[in-house]
Motif scaffolding. Structure first.
Motif, PDB file in Angstrom:
ATOM      1  N   SER A   1       0.819  -1.209   0.000  1.00  0.00           N
ATOM      2  CA  SER A   1       0.000   0.000   0.000  1.00  0.00           C
ATOM      3  C   SER A   1       0.853   1.260   0.000  1.00  0.00           C
ATOM      4  N   GLU A   2       1.825   1.320   0.911  1.00  0.00           N
ATOM      5  CA  GLU A   2       2.664   2.511   1.023  1.00  0.00           C
ATOM      6  C   GLU A   2       3.551   2.703  -0.203  1.00  0.00           C
ATOM      7  N   LEU A   3       4.173   1.620  -0.683  1.00  0.00           N
ATOM      8  CA  LEU A   3       5.066   1.738  -1.834  1.00  0.00           C
ATOM      9  C   LEU A   3       4.302   2.024  -3.128  1.00  0.00           C
ATOM     10  N   THR A   4       3.085   1.539  -3.229  1.00  0.00           N
ATOM     11  CA  THR A   4       2.255   1.862  -4.389  1.00  0.00           C
ATOM     12  C   THR A   4       1.952   3.352  -4.421  1.00  0.00           C
ATOM     13  N   SER A   5       1.645   3.910  -3.264  1.00  0.00           N
ATOM     14  CA  SER A   5       1.397   5.344  -3.178  1.00  0.00           C
ATOM     15  C   SER A   5       2.642   6.138  -3.583  1.00  0.00           C
ATOM     16  N   VAL A   6       3.803   5.714  -3.098  1.00  0.00           N
ATOM     17  CA  VAL A   6       5.062   6.383  -3.468  1.00  0.00           C
ATOM     18  C   VAL A   6       5.303   6.266  -4.972  1.00  0.00           C
ATOM     19  N   ALA A   7       5.091   5.081  -5.521  1.00  0.00           N
ATOM     20  CA  ALA A   7       5.307   4.872  -6.957  1.00  0.00           C
ATOM     21  C   ALA A   7       4.392   5.757  -7.791  1.00  0.00           C
ATOM     22  N   ASN A   8       3.138   5.850  -7.400  1.00  0.00           N
ATOM     23  CA  ASN A   8       2.186   6.661  -8.161  1.00  0.00           C
ATOM     24  C   ASN A   8       2.472   8.146  -8.055  1.00  0.00           C
ATOM     25  N   THR A   9       3.046   8.561  -6.929  1.00  0.00           N
ATOM     26  CA  THR A   9       3.313   9.979  -6.707  1.00  0.00           C
ATOM     27  C   THR A   9       4.702  10.398  -7.189  1.00  0.00           C
ATOM     28  N   HIS A  10       5.707   9.543  -6.921  1.00  0.00           N
ATOM     29  CA  HIS A  10       7.096   9.951  -7.159  1.00  0.00           C
ATOM     30  C   HIS A  10       7.863   9.063  -8.133  1.00  0.00           C
ATOM     31  N   GLY A  11       7.308   7.940  -8.526  1.00  0.00           N
ATOM     32  CA  GLY A  11       7.968   7.069  -9.487  1.00  0.00           C
ATOM     33  C   GLY A  11       8.659   5.868  -8.865  1.00  0.00           C
ATOM     34  N   LEU A  12       8.942   4.900  -9.717  1.00  0.00           N
ATOM     35  CA  LEU A  12       9.551   3.643  -9.275  1.00  0.00           C
ATOM     36  C   LEU A  12      10.978   3.845  -8.768  1.00  0.00           C
ATOM     37  N   GLU A  13      11.698   4.790  -9.328  1.00  0.00           N
ATOM     38  CA  GLU A  13      13.065   5.058  -8.865  1.00  0.00           C
ATOM     39  C   GLU A  13      13.062   5.443  -7.392  1.00  0.00           C
ATOM     40  N   THR A  14      12.078   6.221  -6.991  1.00  0.00           N
ATOM     41  CA  THR A  14      11.969   6.631  -5.585  1.00  0.00           C
ATOM     42  C   THR A  14      11.618   5.438  -4.708  1.00  0.00           C
ATOM     43  N   VAL A  15      10.771   4.558  -5.193  1.00  0.00           N
ATOM     44  CA  VAL A  15      10.454   3.329  -4.451  1.00  0.00           C
ATOM     45  C   VAL A  15      11.739   2.545  -4.198  1.00  0.00           C
ATOM     46  N   CYS A  16      12.545   2.398  -5.220  1.00  0.00           N
ATOM     47  CA  CYS A  16      13.799   1.657  -5.076  1.00  0.00           C
ATOM     48  C   CYS A  16      14.715   2.338  -4.064  1.00  0.00           C
ATOM     49  N   ARG A  17      14.769   3.657  -4.108  1.00  0.00           N
ATOM     50  CA  ARG A  17      15.605   4.399  -3.150  1.00  0.00           C
ATOM     51  C   ARG A  17      15.076   4.224  -1.717  1.00  0.00           C
ATOM     52  N   VAL A  18      13.763   4.231  -1.548  1.00  0.00           N
ATOM     53  CA  VAL A  18      13.173   4.010  -0.225  1.00  0.00           C
ATOM     54  C   VAL A  18      13.568   2.633   0.298  1.00  0.00           C
ATOM     55  N   VAL A  19      13.480   1.626  -0.542  1.00  0.00           N
ATOM     56  CA  VAL A  19      13.836   0.267  -0.123  1.00  0.00           C
ATOM     57  C   VAL A  19      15.325   0.191   0.209  1.00  0.00           C
ATOM     58  N   PHE A  20      16.168   0.796  -0.622  1.00  0.00           N
ATOM     59  CA  PHE A  20      17.608   0.789  -0.345  1.00  0.00           C
ATOM     60  C   PHE A  20      17.950   1.509   0.953  1.00  0.00           C
ATOM     61  N   ASN A  21      17.144   2.468   1.358  1.00  0.00           N
ATOM     62  CA  ASN A  21      17.389   3.222   2.582  1.00  0.00           C
ATOM     63  C   ASN A  21      16.669   2.635   3.801  1.00  0.00           C
ATOM     64  N   SER A  22      15.988   1.529   3.620  1.00  0.00           N
ATOM     65  CA  SER A  22      15.267   0.923   4.733  1.00  0.00           C
ATOM     66  C   SER A  22      16.237   0.230   5.692  1.00  0.00           C
ATOM     67  N   ASN A  23      15.853   0.140   6.944  1.00  0.00           N
ATOM     68  CA  ASN A  23      16.655  -0.568   7.948  1.00  0.00           C
ATOM     69  C   ASN A  23      16.916  -1.997   7.527  1.00  0.00           C
ATOM     70  N   GLU A  24      15.907  -2.632   6.991  1.00  0.00           N
ATOM     71  CA  GLU A  24      16.025  -4.036   6.618  1.00  0.00           C
ATOM     72  C   GLU A  24      17.094  -4.247   5.549  1.00  0.00           C
ATOM     73  N   PHE A  25      17.218  -3.310   4.634  1.00  0.00           N
ATOM     74  CA  PHE A  25      18.222  -3.434   3.584  1.00  0.00           C
ATOM     75  C   PHE A  25      19.616  -3.093   4.118  1.00  0.00           C
ATOM     76  N   LEU A  26      19.706  -2.132   5.008  1.00  0.00           N
ATOM     77  CA  LEU A  26      21.006  -1.610   5.459  1.00  0.00           C
ATOM     78  C   LEU A  26      21.659  -2.426   6.572  1.00  0.00           C
ATOM     79  N   PHE A  27      20.863  -3.097   7.402  1.00  0.00           N
ATOM     80  CA  PHE A  27      21.409  -3.776   8.571  1.00  0.00           C
ATOM     81  C   PHE A  27      21.017  -5.240   8.598  1.00  0.00           C
ATOM     82  N   LEU A  28      21.949  -6.087   8.952  1.00  0.00           N
ATOM     83  CA  LEU A  28      21.656  -7.503   9.139  1.00  0.00           C
ATOM     84  C   LEU A  28      21.173  -7.739  10.563  1.00  0.00           C
TER      85      LEU A  28
END
Length: 74
Positions: free
Chosen positions: A46-73
Motif C-alpha cells: 500500500s505505502e510503496l504503491t502510493s510512493v510509486a504513483n506519486t514519485h515514481g519507481l526510482e523513488t520506491v527503489c531508493r526508499v527500499v535501499f534506505n530501509s533498515n532491513e536493507f542496510l542492517f543484518l
C-alpha cells in the motif's frame, strides 16, 4: 541519498520495468523480492504503491535501499 544510491535506484527501476512490465503492483512485489529477498507485506504494498504513483519507481527503489532491513543484518 548519495549519487551512488540514486544511480543504483535508477538501474534497479529499469530492471524492474523490464521484468515486471507496467503493472505497479507487480513492480512493487518484484522490488521487494530482489532487494529484500522476501515478499512484500500488505502494508508495504500500500505505502510503496502510493510512493510509486506519486514519485515514481526510482523513488520506491531508493526508499527500499534506505530501509533498515536493507542496510542492517539482524
Amino acid at each position: 541519498n548519495s549519487q551512488f544510491t540514486i544511480d543504483q535506484s535508477n538501474a534497479l527501476a529499469a530492471r524492474i520495468r523490464k521484468e515486471a512490465g507496467d503493472n505497479v503492483n507487480d513492480q512493487i512485489h518484484l522490488t521487494c523480492r530482489l532487494a529484500l529477498g522476501r515478499e512484500a507485506f500488505p502494508d508495504e504494498i500500500s505505502e510503496l504503491t502510493s510512493v510509486a504513483n506519486t514519485h515514481g519507481l526510482e523513488t520506491v527503489c531508493r526508499v527500499v535501499f534506505n530501509s533498515n532491513e536493507f542496510l542492517f543484518l539482524p
